[in-house]
Design a protein around this motif. Structure first.
Motif, PDB file in Angstrom:
ATOM      1  N   ILE A 204       0.850  -1.189   0.000  1.00  0.00           N
ATOM      2  CA  ILE A 204       0.000   0.000   0.000  1.00  0.00           C
ATOM      3  C   ILE A 204       0.884   1.237   0.000  1.00  0.00           C
ATOM      4  CG2 ILE A 204      -1.775   1.277   1.239  1.00  0.00           C
ATOM      5  CD1 ILE A 204      -2.722  -1.406   2.370  1.00  0.00           C
ATOM      6  N   PHE A 205       0.802   2.002  -1.096  1.00  0.00           N
ATOM      7  CA  PHE A 205       1.646   3.173  -1.280  1.00  0.00           C
ATOM      8  C   PHE A 205       0.863   4.465  -1.002  1.00  0.00           C
ATOM      9  CE2 PHE A 205       3.376  -0.104  -4.048  1.00  0.00           C
ATOM     10  CZ  PHE A 205       4.729  -0.050  -3.745  1.00  0.00           C
ATOM     11  N   PRO A 206       1.303   5.264  -0.052  1.00  0.00           N
ATOM     12  CA  PRO A 206       0.640   6.558   0.181  1.00  0.00           C
ATOM     13  C   PRO A 206       1.140   7.598  -0.812  1.00  0.00           C
ATOM     14  CG  PRO A 206       2.471   6.325   1.689  1.00  0.00           C
ATOM     15  CD  PRO A 206       2.408   5.033   0.893  1.00  0.00           C
ATOM     16  N   ASN A 207       0.329   8.620  -1.057  1.00  0.00           N
ATOM     17  CA  ASN A 207       0.808   9.697  -1.910  1.00  0.00           C
ATOM     18  C   ASN A 207       1.415  10.819  -1.072  1.00  0.00           C
ATOM     19  OD1 ASN A 207      -1.315  11.226  -0.881  1.00  0.00           O
ATOM     20  ND2 ASN A 207      -2.621  10.872  -2.641  1.00  0.00           N
ATOM     21  N   LYS A 208       1.887  11.823  -1.735  1.00  0.00           N
ATOM     22  CA  LYS A 208       2.583  12.922  -1.063  1.00  0.00           C
ATOM     23  C   LYS A 208       1.686  13.634  -0.060  1.00  0.00           C
ATOM     24  CE  LYS A 208       3.728  16.423  -3.676  1.00  0.00           C
ATOM     25  NZ  LYS A 208       4.465  17.195  -4.718  1.00  0.00           N
ATOM     26  N   GLU A 209       0.422  13.842  -0.445  1.00  0.00           N
ATOM     27  CA  GLU A 209      -0.513  14.546   0.436  1.00  0.00           C
ATOM     28  C   GLU A 209      -0.787  13.760   1.711  1.00  0.00           C
ATOM     29  OE1 GLU A 209      -0.602  16.174  -3.462  1.00  0.00           O
ATOM     30  OE2 GLU A 209      -0.948  14.104  -2.822  1.00  0.00           O
ATOM     31  N   GLN A 210      -0.854  12.429   1.607  1.00  0.00           N
ATOM     32  CA  GLN A 210      -1.069  11.601   2.793  1.00  0.00           C
ATOM     33  C   GLN A 210       0.117  11.684   3.747  1.00  0.00           C
ATOM     34  OE1 GLN A 210      -2.361   7.966   0.419  1.00  0.00           O
ATOM     35  NE2 GLN A 210      -3.291   7.533   2.396  1.00  0.00           N
ATOM     36  N   VAL A 211       1.296  11.536   3.196  1.00  0.00           N
ATOM     37  CA  VAL A 211       2.508  11.499   4.020  1.00  0.00           C
ATOM     38  C   VAL A 211       2.742  12.837   4.717  1.00  0.00           C
ATOM     39  CG1 VAL A 211       5.023  11.246   3.969  1.00  0.00           C
ATOM     40  CG2 VAL A 211       3.574   9.683   2.644  1.00  0.00           C
ATOM     41  N   TYR A 212       2.483  13.926   3.992  1.00  0.00           N
ATOM     42  CA  TYR A 212       2.695  15.269   4.559  1.00  0.00           C
ATOM     43  C   TYR A 212       1.342  15.933   4.865  1.00  0.00           C
ATOM     44  CZ  TYR A 212       7.479  14.534   3.078  1.00  0.00           C
ATOM     45  OH  TYR A 212       8.753  14.025   2.919  1.00  0.00           O
ATOM     46  N   TRP A 213       0.410  15.140   5.382  1.00  0.00           N
ATOM     47  CA  TRP A 213      -0.940  15.616   5.640  1.00  0.00           C
ATOM     48  C   TRP A 213      -0.973  16.779   6.636  1.00  0.00           C
ATOM     49  CZ3 TRP A 213      -5.290  16.081   3.488  1.00  0.00           C
ATOM     50  CH2 TRP A 213      -6.483  16.273   4.207  1.00  0.00           C
ATOM     51  N   ASP A 214      -0.136  16.733   7.668  1.00  0.00           N
ATOM     52  CA  ASP A 214      -0.119  17.807   8.663  1.00  0.00           C
ATOM     53  C   ASP A 214       0.204  19.154   8.021  1.00  0.00           C
ATOM     54  OD1 ASP A 214      -0.777  16.075  10.674  1.00  0.00           O
ATOM     55  OD2 ASP A 214       1.281  15.746  11.345  1.00  0.00           O
ATOM     56  N   ILE A 215       1.043  19.124   7.002  1.00  0.00           N
ATOM     57  CA  ILE A 215       1.379  20.352   6.282  1.00  0.00           C
ATOM     58  C   ILE A 215       0.259  20.715   5.312  1.00  0.00           C
ATOM     59  CG2 ILE A 215       2.951  21.379   4.581  1.00  0.00           C
ATOM     60  CD1 ILE A 215       5.196  19.705   5.817  1.00  0.00           C
ATOM     61  N   PHE A 216      -0.193  19.722   4.572  1.00  0.00           N
ATOM     62  CA  PHE A 216      -1.188  19.967   3.524  1.00  0.00           C
ATOM     63  C   PHE A 216      -2.469  20.579   4.079  1.00  0.00           C
ATOM     64  CE2 PHE A 216      -4.786  18.751   0.917  1.00  0.00           C
ATOM     65  CZ  PHE A 216      -4.353  19.041  -0.369  1.00  0.00           C
ATOM     66  N   LYS A 217      -2.974  20.033   5.172  1.00  0.00           N
ATOM     67  CA  LYS A 217      -4.281  20.492   5.683  1.00  0.00           C
ATOM     68  C   LYS A 217      -4.228  21.909   6.227  1.00  0.00           C
ATOM     69  CE  LYS A 217      -3.739  18.306  10.232  1.00  0.00           C
ATOM     70  NZ  LYS A 217      -4.282  17.260  11.134  1.00  0.00           N
ATOM     71  N   GLU A 218      -3.025  22.417   6.485  1.00  0.00           N
ATOM     72  CA  GLU A 218      -2.899  23.801   6.922  1.00  0.00           C
ATOM     73  C   GLU A 218      -2.890  24.768   5.740  1.00  0.00           C
ATOM     74  OE1 GLU A 218      -2.985  24.794  10.046  1.00  0.00           O
ATOM     75  OE2 GLU A 218      -3.227  22.705  10.673  1.00  0.00           O
ATOM     76  N   LEU A 219      -2.698  24.229   4.546  1.00  0.00           N
ATOM     77  CA  LEU A 219      -2.617  25.075   3.354  1.00  0.00           C
ATOM     78  C   LEU A 219      -3.960  25.246   2.647  1.00  0.00           C
ATOM     79  CD1 LEU A 219       0.705  23.648   1.858  1.00  0.00           C
ATOM     80  CD2 LEU A 219       0.424  25.701   3.248  1.00  0.00           C
ATOM     81  N   TYR A 220      -4.893  24.316   2.908  1.00  0.00           N
ATOM     82  CA  TYR A 220      -6.209  24.371   2.270  1.00  0.00           C
ATOM     83  C   TYR A 220      -7.298  24.430   3.339  1.00  0.00           C
ATOM     84  CZ  TYR A 220      -3.970  23.126  -2.148  1.00  0.00           C
ATOM     85  OH  TYR A 220      -3.188  23.115  -3.282  1.00  0.00           O
ATOM     86  N   ASN A 221      -8.369  25.112   3.045  1.00  0.00           N
ATOM     87  CA  ASN A 221      -9.427  25.296   4.041  1.00  0.00           C
ATOM     88  C   ASN A 221     -10.626  24.379   3.834  1.00  0.00           C
ATOM     89  OD1 ASN A 221     -10.656  26.419   1.812  1.00  0.00           O
ATOM     90  ND2 ASN A 221     -10.513  28.541   2.534  1.00  0.00           N
ATOM     91  N   ASP A 222     -10.548  23.431   2.906  1.00  0.00           N
ATOM     92  CA  ASP A 222     -11.695  22.559   2.637  1.00  0.00           C
ATOM     93  C   ASP A 222     -11.371  21.085   2.850  1.00  0.00           C
ATOM     94  OD1 ASP A 222      -9.970  22.226   0.546  1.00  0.00           O
ATOM     95  OD2 ASP A 222     -11.523  22.211  -1.011  1.00  0.00           O
ATOM     96  N   THR A 223     -10.367  20.797   3.665  1.00  0.00           N
ATOM     97  CA  THR A 223      -9.931  19.401   3.829  1.00  0.00           C
ATOM     98  C   THR A 223     -10.899  18.578   4.674  1.00  0.00           C
ATOM     99  OG1 THR A 223      -8.546  20.069   5.702  1.00  0.00           O
ATOM    100  CG2 THR A 223      -7.487  19.942   3.541  1.00  0.00           C
TER     101      THR A 223
END
Length: 284
Positions: A204-223
């Protein structure tokens, strides 16, 4: 015929590396069964498949093809993989496979209708103009729905994110169809593996957004409307229910992400050299 230790079936074993052929026995000679995509910055010897082969000291055959999904890998396993008599079959799963399986199956089941549409498009000007008009409207809607890219750089990590797709919406109708197709493909891979006396392991391979989710969810307001681990959790539960072994790379990669290790290319969604090294360590 020579038996190979491990047979790898996943798009991520092919993406981002230079092309290199293997030389199986005569009945498979001249077939390039290793990697496909080239020119993305990771040499073939630096990919996780090659790193595992070096550690094991055994043959690891990479049947990965960039852009393929479980739909195609079942056929590759049946037509080519089984002829290599592998002891272990690594069957890759990526979140995007759900949508890919859905779309691929749609193309396969609707091929007759597509032929009719092609005929109408080529023969009737009115039909052609209607199709072109609808296409322009859809493209305009797509452009409006596209999220702007967001860049992140803290000195240690540097990424450009492009938002998320419907893949991470559990109740999406198309996802439900794709789920069932993906599950059927994995069960078929299990059946084929059992017949050959090989052990199937789903990677099972995660994508970039999954691995760096803590960063990603701070950049978008609709997560909040997305469930980032829905595809991988769904496959894990399915494997457990059906007695299929699996290895989820998400937790160990997230641990490295918390240490601010850059495991993916800044823009592309593929692992960089370090990402391949970490994946090889976890899988090995």
């Amino acid at each position: 015929m020579k038996a190979f230790g491990i047979c790898v079936l996943c798009a991520l074993s092919a993406a981002g590396c230079a092309t290199k052929s293997i030389q199986p026995d005569s009945d498979l000679a001249a077939r390039n069964l290793e990697s496909s995509l080239g020119g993305r910055g990771v040499e073939i010897d630096d990919t996780w498949v090659e790193l595992i082969e070096k550690e094991l000291g055994a043959d690891v055959v990479n049947l990965g093809v960039g852009g393929y999904s479980p739909n195609q890998y079942v056929h590759i396993l049946s037509d080519y993989g089984t002829k290599l008599n592998p002891e272990i079959i690594l069957f890759g799963f990526h979140a995007g496979d759900i949508r890919d399986d859905y779309e691929f199956s749609g193309h396969m089941t609707n091929w007759k209708m597509k032929r009719v549409k092609t005929f109408l498009y080529s023969k009737f000007v009115t039909y052609k103009f209607i199709v072109l008009g609808i296409t322009r409207i859809k493209k305009a809607d797509d452009r409006q729905n596209l999220k702007e890219s967001v860049k992140f750089d803290n000195g240690n990590l540097s990424f450009t994110f492009f938002g998320l797709t419907k893949t991470y919406e559990p109740e999406n109708y198309e996802n439900k169809i794709g789920e069932n197709i993906t599950k059927k493909n994995i069960l078929e891979a299990k059946r084929i593996s059992n017949e050959k006396g090989a052990e199937l392991i789903v990677l099972i391979f995660p994508n970039k957004e999954q691995v760096y989710w803590d960063i990603f969810k701070e950049l978008y307001n609709d997560t909040d409307k997305y469930v980032i681990d829905y595809p991988t959790d769904m496959i894990k539960m399915f494997c457990e229910e059906n007695g299929i072994k699996y290895l989820d790379l998400t937790p160990p990669l997230r641990e490295r992400a918390k240490k601010e290790e850059q495991l993916y290319f800044p823009i592309d969604g593929q692992w960089n050299k370090r990402g391949n090294e970490v994946a090889a360590e976890v899988i090995y």
